[in-house]
Design a protein around this motif. Structure first.
Motif, mmCIF file in Angstrom:
data_model
loop_
_atom_site.group_PDB
_atom_site.id
_atom_site.type_symbol
_atom_site.label_atom_id
_atom_site.label_comp_id
_atom_site.label_asym_id
_atom_site.label_seq_id
_atom_site.Cartn_x
_atom_site.Cartn_y
_atom_site.Cartn_z
ATOM 1 N N TRP A 333 0.820 -1.206 0.000
ATOM 2 C CA TRP A 333 0.000 0.000 0.000
ATOM 3 C C TRP A 333 0.856 1.260 0.000
ATOM 4 O O TRP A 333 2.040 1.232 0.340
ATOM 5 N N GLN A 334 0.181 2.375 -0.363
ATOM 6 C CA GLN A 334 0.777 3.688 -0.143
ATOM 7 C C GLN A 334 -0.044 4.361 0.948
ATOM 8 O O GLN A 334 -1.052 3.822 1.378
ATOM 9 N N TRP A 335 0.388 5.557 1.348
ATOM 10 C CA TRP A 335 -0.287 6.154 2.508
ATOM 11 C C TRP A 335 -1.790 6.335 2.279
ATOM 12 O O TRP A 335 -2.570 6.184 3.214
ATOM 13 N N GLY A 336 -2.199 6.614 1.066
ATOM 14 C CA GLY A 336 -3.624 6.811 0.802
ATOM 15 C C GLY A 336 -4.444 5.577 1.136
ATOM 16 O O GLY A 336 -5.578 5.675 1.613
ATOM 17 N N GLU A 337 -3.887 4.393 0.887
ATOM 18 C CA GLU A 337 -4.610 3.154 1.187
ATOM 19 C C GLU A 337 -4.805 2.989 2.698
ATOM 20 O O GLU A 337 -5.839 2.525 3.152
ATOM 21 N N GLY A 340 -7.477 5.195 3.579
ATOM 22 C CA GLY A 340 -8.748 4.623 3.109
ATOM 23 C C GLY A 340 -9.267 3.575 4.079
ATOM 24 O O GLY A 340 -10.457 3.547 4.404
ATOM 25 N N ALA A 341 -8.360 2.707 4.567
ATOM 26 C CA ALA A 341 -8.779 1.649 5.487
ATOM 27 C C ALA A 341 -9.299 2.253 6.789
ATOM 28 O O ALA A 341 -10.305 1.810 7.344
ATOM 29 N N ASP A 344 -12.721 4.025 6.119
ATOM 30 C CA ASP A 344 -13.846 3.120 5.907
ATOM 31 C C ASP A 344 -14.184 2.325 7.168
ATOM 32 O O ASP A 344 -15.037 1.437 7.142
ATOM 33 N N ASN A 346 -12.114 0.314 8.862
ATOM 34 C CA ASN A 346 -11.509 -1.020 8.898
ATOM 35 C C ASN A 346 -10.219 -1.094 9.711
ATOM 36 O O ASN A 346 -9.603 -2.147 9.774
ATOM 37 N N ALA B 41 -12.066 0.327 -3.842
ATOM 38 C CA ALA B 41 -11.162 0.812 -2.794
ATOM 39 C C ALA B 41 -10.452 -0.369 -2.136
ATOM 40 O O ALA B 41 -10.972 -1.487 -2.137
ATOM 41 N N THR B 42 -9.295 -0.103 -1.564
ATOM 42 C CA THR B 42 -8.530 -1.192 -0.926
ATOM 43 C C THR B 42 -9.303 -1.800 0.228
ATOM 44 O O THR B 42 -9.092 -2.952 0.589
ATOM 45 N N SER B 43 -10.203 -0.999 0.792
ATOM 46 C CA SER B 43 -10.951 -1.506 1.936
ATOM 47 C C SER B 43 -12.273 -2.145 1.512
ATOM 48 O O SER B 43 -13.115 -2.424 2.356
ATOM 49 N N SER B 246 -8.211 8.011 -0.469
ATOM 50 C CA SER B 246 -8.508 6.641 -0.907
ATOM 51 C C SER B 246 -7.275 5.926 -1.442
ATOM 52 O O SER B 246 -7.342 4.760 -1.776
ATOM 53 N N GLY B 247 -6.155 6.616 -1.540
ATOM 54 C CA GLY B 247 -4.973 5.990 -2.119
ATOM 55 C C GLY B 247 -5.072 5.960 -3.627
ATOM 56 O O GLY B 247 -5.578 6.911 -4.241
#
Lengths: 536, 286
Positions: A333-337, A340-341, A344, A346, B41-43, B246-247
């Protein structure tokens, strides 16, 4: 007949065209000119008494206005003078990362002006932004320096790159201009929180080389709602003997990560921290640097790496263990992911850039009103608790040595990086530059977008932050560390092997670059390490 | 003796599997382009082939920089990069194919410059990255940085060896007797080339042009280094499609990827009738 066609009244076509052009010019001057002047007058009339510039048109705008004796006002006055003397271009060119340009081009607050428009109307000098992805940012700067293309007047780059760019003669020293134009960057009541932090983020080799745009201390956020849930409270207390909440030590942090892993639907990550190549270095750093009192440095005073000592190996083993509570796919992943987690719902917690709640705790989001934040966890030494965070990446602005308008480029940096305008800038959700100046933390708009629960924590974290490697060649050194950390996490190396290999490579690098000089720079950088100690 | 039926079944089954494997990522990209943010999205809760709620939001995002579907905005939009890619890839192809065709004919027929073919090949003996810093300095010097002609010119230069060698192979296969007959009838060499030889290698030119176009169209590194803002191409723009909230913008990237796949496909279809012949040109010795 003459070459020119003559009309019946004896006017040539050329004369007719000239007359038409003059008419158009007059009409434009009469029609448009005064309107422009009127709007300028109208704007000046909206300023608070005694103020000469700054934003207008929204409630509280006067907080960001300035007169000619303030840092921003002095910058504008000097820029106007340069313009009048013919020493300024029509357009100033600025290289900046994607995701940050909105600070200048998007209105904030919604009924306010853009920062770009304020600068342009006050100085008459236009701004052109060139966007670049964070991954390519340094490469673009180095390319401009190497090729001498002079494409930009202002570069932006991670603060740790100051050394590389200074040594490559890519950026101009700013000390003389800072003194001449009276910037308030180090103002003890409004600027950097401590002399150490000023040294860390503005200086290289003891000389101011760039202007900080982005604090980027790693600040922790967590799901406060889940720690307050009675079921979790009881279950957690039974297992670990303390009530879930903001952890004070890394041991407590790991217990929280272990407990919350797999809870909820979809199954939650207890450790939402950045673990991937490049980005995950910051997570490792945060754990490592508090392993001694007052600091676990990266090098000793003779320039020998300390990361393969017991402290480094232990930090690496703990870092590897924390992967049990992370997403295994997250290594890519990069920081955005990671954001995102968390956004969301998670992830349980995340130690990351301070704008996390600014972007994620927003109306309608899955975690609206559910976040809390806490000071960085640390390690206990008798009655002392050493809590540390690191400033990783960040964004600084520097004046290009290739620019023909270096002083003006600096004045732009002074104007946009001074405490009033920067407070307005950093609160703007249009970009990711984070607050770090004392004035920012008191600002209502910053508190609005960063949230009141988070701002005092950012301030406390910045005071406890230490730099990463900020000497020439830091990219190569960080790459080595990153590769070895990933090798350890994927089982290719043990923690000891990974740290030994990194230390060996760092040593070689220091020798190659000239040991005496590098040791001097390493020890000078230690002046930027925090000395704040908490009670255990 | 006719082959047994099961050998045909196996052959076609293998072909189908190979085609299926090759198209799998393309199909994934195509379906992702129509998935909403929550599904790429990754999630996202799970991975699935077909969008649960089809949307045009990804296309709207890349062309307007925003969409109501997610609270994300982007500074740049895809319009200019698409135009930049089209202009520079086409012009680069034109330069490489024209220069390569003339050069290849001269070498094939007149044996000029005995070392020229190897000399041209030298341009490809090292990765373009190895010479990019000097190229950048030259491009700055001649004012070609971030211009349509600067990028087209470098594309033409970098792909020239491909065009030259492909065309040389084709020209070598054209029977000299036909040209000699035209010469005997009083044609000049240029007229022979233009009226006799060139029409015979039309198919070869078409397949060379397609090959070179695809190389130019898909370039990332050169465009990254030689552009700044005005002539950024699709691959460079695509790299910028990531966001703090969101990456990686996988949906937007898939939408752009789908659009980016169109020109080579359209080009391929347009020259289809020449393509098969071009690819098999010279396969059999006279």
């Amino acid at each position: 007949m003459s070459k020119e066609t003559t009309s019946r009244k004896g006017v040539t076509r050329r004369q007719a065209l000239k007359a038409s052009a003059a008419g158009v010019a007059f009409t434009a001057a009469a029609g448009i000119g005064p309107r422009w002047l009127q709007s300028r007058d109208a704007w000046a009339a909206d300023l608070a008494p005694g103020m000469t510039g700054g934003p207008t048109g929204f409630a509280g705008a006067e907080r960001y206005q300035y007169d000619d004796n303030m840092s921003e006002g002095r910058a504008v006055a000097a820029a106007r003078k340069l313009k009048a003397e013919g020493k300024a271009p029509d357009v100033l060119r600025i290289l900046m990362t994607d995701g940050a340009i909105g600070h200048f081009t998007k209105p904030w607050p919604a009924d306010g002006p853009t920062l770009q428009s304020i600068w342009e109307r006050e100085t008459g000098i236009k701004i052109e932004f060139f966007s670049v992805s964070p991954q390519e940012q340094f490469n673009k700067v180095i390319q401009d320096v190497t090729t001498g293309s002079a494409a930009y007047d202002v570069y932006t780059f991670g603060y740790a790159a100051m050394g590389d760019l200074s040594e490559a003669n890519g950026i101009v020293p700013l000390g003389e201009w800072i003194d001449r134009h009276g910037a308030d960057f180090a103002d003890p009541s409004r600027g950097m929180p401590t002399p150490e932090s000023y040294s860390m983020l503005y200086k290289y080799g003891g000389e101011p080389m760039s202007v900080c745009y982005d604090g980027d201390a790693q600040v922790w956020v967590y799901r406060k709602d889940l720690t307050e849930d009675p079921t979790h409270k009881a279950a957690f207390s039974d297992k670990y003997g303390w009530e879930p909440g903001p952890p004070r030590t890394w041991a407590e942090t790991d217990q929280l990560a272990e407990y919350y892993t797999g809870r909820g639907s979809p199954e939650m990550l207890g450790n939402g921290n950045m673990m991937s190549a490049f980005w995950g270095i910051s997570t490792w750093y945060n754990r490592y640097v508090s392993k001694d009192n007052p600091n676990q440095h990266l090098f000793d005073d003779e320039g020998n790496p300390l990361i393969n000592t017991d402290a480094g190996i232990q930090a690496t083993e703990e870092h590897m263990k924390s992967l049990d509570w992370s997403d295994k796919g997250g290594l890519a992943w990069q920081w955005g992911e990671y954001y995102g987690a968390m956004g969301d719902g998670n992830s349980f917690m995340l130690g990351t850039f301070s704008n996390c709640p600014k972007f994620l705790d927003t109306p309608g989001s899955a975690i609206e009103g559910k976040l809390g934040s806490f000071l960085p966890p640390g390690h206990q030494f008798g009655g002392d608790l050493v809590r540390r965070s690191t400033i990783y990446l960040g964004n600084n602005g520097g004046v290009s040595t290739q620019s023909n308008y270096q002083e003006l480029a600096y004045l732009w940096l002074q104007w946009s990086g001074s405490t009033r305008i920067f407070s307005l800038l950093t609160g703007n959700p249009g970009g990711f530059f984070d607050p770090f100046q004392l004035a920012n933390f008191q600002d209502p708009l910053v508190n609005q977008s960063y949230h009141e629960y988070h701002v005092p924590i950012i301030e406390g974290t910045v005071a406890r932050a230490v730099p990463t490697i900020a000497i020439p060649g830091q990219f190569a050194m960080h790459n080595t560390l990153s590769e070895n950390l990933v090798a350890a996490m994927t089982g290719d190396k043990s923690a000891k092997e990974a740290m030994d290999d990194t230390a060996k490579s760092w040593k070689k690098h220091i020798r190659k670059r000239g040991a005496d000089k590098m040791i001097g720079l390493i020890n000078a950088a230690k002046g930027g390490w925090s000395t704040v100690i908490d009670k255990a | 003796m006719p082959k047994p039926i099961h050998s045909y079944i196996w052959r076609y089954a293998l072909i189908l599997v190979a085609v299926g494997l090759a198209l799998l990522p393309v199909a994934w990209m195509a379906t992702m382009a129509f998935k909403p943010h929550t599904e790429w999205a990754t999630s996202a809760a799970d991975l699935h082939w077909w969008p649960h709620e089809e949307t045009w939001a990804n296309f709207e995002f890349i062309f307007t920089g925003q969409t109501d579907a997610v609270n994300i905005t982007h500074e740049r939009t895809a319009g200019k990069p698409i135009l930049a890619s089209l202009v520079t890839a086409l012009l680069g192809t034109l330069i490489a194919v024209v220069a390569g065709t003339f050069g290849a004919y001269a070498v094939s027929r007149f044996k000029v410059g005995a070392n020229l073919p190897i000399g041209v090949l030298q341009l490809r003996l090292f990765p373009p990255m190895a010479v990019m810093i000097p190229v950048m300095i030259m491009w700055v010097f001649i004012g070609a940085m971030d211009t349509w002609w600067g990028l087209s010119l470098i594309y033409g230069i970098v792909t020239l060896p491909f065009a030259f060698w492909l065309m040389k192979t084709f020209f070598d296969e054209v029977p000299r007797e036909i040209e000699e007959a035209a010469l005997v009838e009083g044609c000049s060499w240029f007229r022979v080339f233009w009226k006799v030889t060139l029409p015979m290698v039309k198919a070869a030119i078409a397949s060379t042009a397609l090959f070179v176009f695809i190389l130019n169209w898909s370039d990332y590194v050169i465009a990254l280094l030689l552009t700044r803002k005005d002539w950024v191409t699709i691959p460079v723009y695509m790299n910028s499609l990531s966001n703090v909230m969101s990456g990686q913008m996988y949906g937007a990237k898939a939408a752009l990827g789908l659009i980016a796949a169109l020109p080579p496909v359209v080009f391929g279809i347009a020259i289809q009738k020449y393509l098969v012949r071009g690819l098999t040109f010279g396969a059999l010795k006279q």
